[in-house]
Design an enzyme around this catalytic site. Structure first.
Site, PDB file in Angstrom:
ATOM      1  N   ASP A  12      34.097  -4.011   3.148  1.00 28.98           N
ATOM      2  CA  ASP A  12      33.273  -3.457   4.174  1.00 28.98           C
ATOM      3  C   ASP A  12      33.679  -2.620   5.286  1.00 28.98           C
ATOM      4  OD1 ASP A  12      30.782  -3.369   5.798  1.00 28.98           O
ATOM      5  OD2 ASP A  12      31.207  -4.515   6.935  1.00 28.98           O
ATOM      6  N   TRP A  17      32.923   4.682   7.061  1.00 29.02           N
ATOM      7  CA  TRP A  17      34.780   5.522   6.169  1.00 29.02           C
ATOM      8  C   TRP A  17      34.080   7.007   6.055  1.00 29.02           C
ATOM      9  CZ3 TRP A  17      34.998   8.461   2.202  1.00 29.02           C
ATOM     10  CH2 TRP A  17      36.256   8.663   2.542  1.00 29.02           C
ATOM     11  N   SER A  57      25.023  -7.526  -1.777  1.00 28.40           N
ATOM     12  CA  SER A  57      24.502  -8.978  -1.266  1.00 28.40           C
ATOM     13  C   SER A  57      22.762  -8.977  -1.532  1.00 28.40           C
ATOM     14  CB  SER A  57      24.518  -9.372  -0.285  1.00 28.40           C
ATOM     15  OG  SER A  57      24.086  -8.765   0.213  1.00 28.40           O
ATOM     16  N   SER A  58      22.571 -10.076  -2.066  1.00 30.24           N
ATOM     17  CA  SER A  58      20.732 -10.873  -1.809  1.00 30.24           C
ATOM     18  C   SER A  58      20.682 -10.306  -0.945  1.00 30.24           C
ATOM     19  CB  SER A  58      20.852 -11.785  -1.537  1.00 30.24           C
ATOM     20  OG  SER A  58      21.970 -12.949  -1.698  1.00 30.24           O
ATOM     21  N   ASN A  60      21.158  -6.738   0.822  1.00 29.67           N
ATOM     22  CA  ASN A  60      21.618  -5.851   0.449  1.00 29.67           C
ATOM     23  C   ASN A  60      20.780  -4.670  -0.002  1.00 29.67           C
ATOM     24  OD1 ASN A  60      25.273  -5.596  -0.234  1.00 29.67           O
ATOM     25  ND2 ASN A  60      24.516  -5.629   1.468  1.00 29.67           N
ATOM     26  N   ARG A 186      32.998 -11.935  10.220  1.00 29.07           N
ATOM     27  CA  ARG A 186      31.699 -12.772   9.795  1.00 29.07           C
ATOM     28  C   ARG A 186      31.813 -13.013   8.132  1.00 29.07           C
ATOM     29  NH1 ARG A 186      28.002  -8.772  12.814  1.00 29.07           N
ATOM     30  NH2 ARG A 186      28.339  -7.542  10.794  1.00 29.07           N
ATOM     31  N   ILE A 187      31.258 -14.005   7.992  1.00 28.82           N
ATOM     32  CA  ILE A 187      31.752 -15.132   6.512  1.00 28.82           C
ATOM     33  C   ILE A 187      30.043 -13.880   5.926  1.00 28.82           C
ATOM     34  CG2 ILE A 187      31.504 -16.556   5.066  1.00 28.82           C
ATOM     35  CD1 ILE A 187      33.460 -17.639   6.506  1.00 28.82           C
TER      36      ILE A 187
END
Ligand code: IPE
Ligand code: MG
Length: 240
Positions: A12, A17, A57-58, A60, A186-187
């Protein structure tokens, strides 16, 4: 010193950045791919058996369309350019997640790369793409329900280990060390079931700035932890 067998990483901070460098977010993802390559090498050299990356991720898909399509482009290009090198390095390649929304070429490349590297005996690289921990538990539940409906499984025989065998990570050891870069603690929706006893390591370093040294810091942190799995200290067999 004992090593984590499975290291799971939420990479992440690509966007932040890029912003910090006055670059577009896409440049952050490009830089992030370079880091991903470097850390595959670090993990393999260190002797890690499984390295998993949460690359998409689902959730994103909800990002701006241009960003999603650039990420898809980068993913396909990385599949085209990097798989042979992984294979030469004896790395076994797997992708977990719902692959159905990806382009046919991407799906084909994933299938080819998985098959080509299936017999490799070095590190296993797992990319979680269109993955979500809740998706994984849901699809495992559906598989079990179908078996019950077909009369080949009794509900009483559904144990935690049976459920685990229906997760996308079936056959892989559970993560020992979880790393999240970019400062959030966070997970999110990564491995929900599988992280039960993982050691959690969070660093503010943005993923493009993560390095071999940063990776080794996380491994050293892991080595300072006593993993009791619910027991007490005196019951543990000490590692050499
Ligand atoms: C992670 O970086 C990239 C993906 C895995 C999609 P982000 O794009 O989430 O970067 P930030 O959080 O905006 O900095
Ligand atoms: Mg982010």
């Amino acid at each position: 010193m004992y090593l984590p067998k499975h290291v799971a990483i939420i990479l992440d901070g690509n966007g932040r950045w890029a912003k910090s460098q006055y670059l577009p977010r896409i440049a952050g993802h490009q830089a992030g791919i370079k880091t991903a390559r470097a850390i595959i090498e670090s993990a393999a050299k260190t002797g890690v058996e499984v390295l998993s990356y949460f690359i998409f991720s689902s959730e994103n898909w909800q990002r701006p369309i241009e960003e999603v399509s650039s990420i898809m482009d980068f993913f396909l290009r990385a599949l085209q350019t990097d798989v042979n090198k992984l294979h030469q390095n004896n790395i076994r390649f797997q992708v977990i997640g719902d692959l159905s929304p990806f382009s046919l070429e991407t799906q084909q490349r994933i299938a080819d790369a998985t098959q080509m590297t299936a017999q490799n005996t070095g590190m296993t690289l797992v990319l979680a793409a269109n993955y979500g921990g809740q998706w994984d538990l849901t699809q495992a539940t559906q598989q079990l329900a179908k078996k019950v409906l077909a009369g080949v499984l009794n509900p009483e025989d559904i144990t935690s280990s049976l459920l685990e065998q229906h997760l996308a990570t079936a056959g892989l050891p559970r993560p020992d060390l979880f790393i999240r870069t970019g400062g959030e603690q966070r997970i999110s929706n990564f491995f929900l079931w599988q992280l039960a006893y993982a050691e959690l390591y969070f660093t503010p370093v943005y993923w493009p700035d993560f390095s071999h040294d940063e990776f080794m810091k996380a491994v050293s942190y892991y080595q300072t932890r006593e993993r009791r799995f619910g027991k007490i200290s005196e019951q543990l067999v000490t590692h050499a």
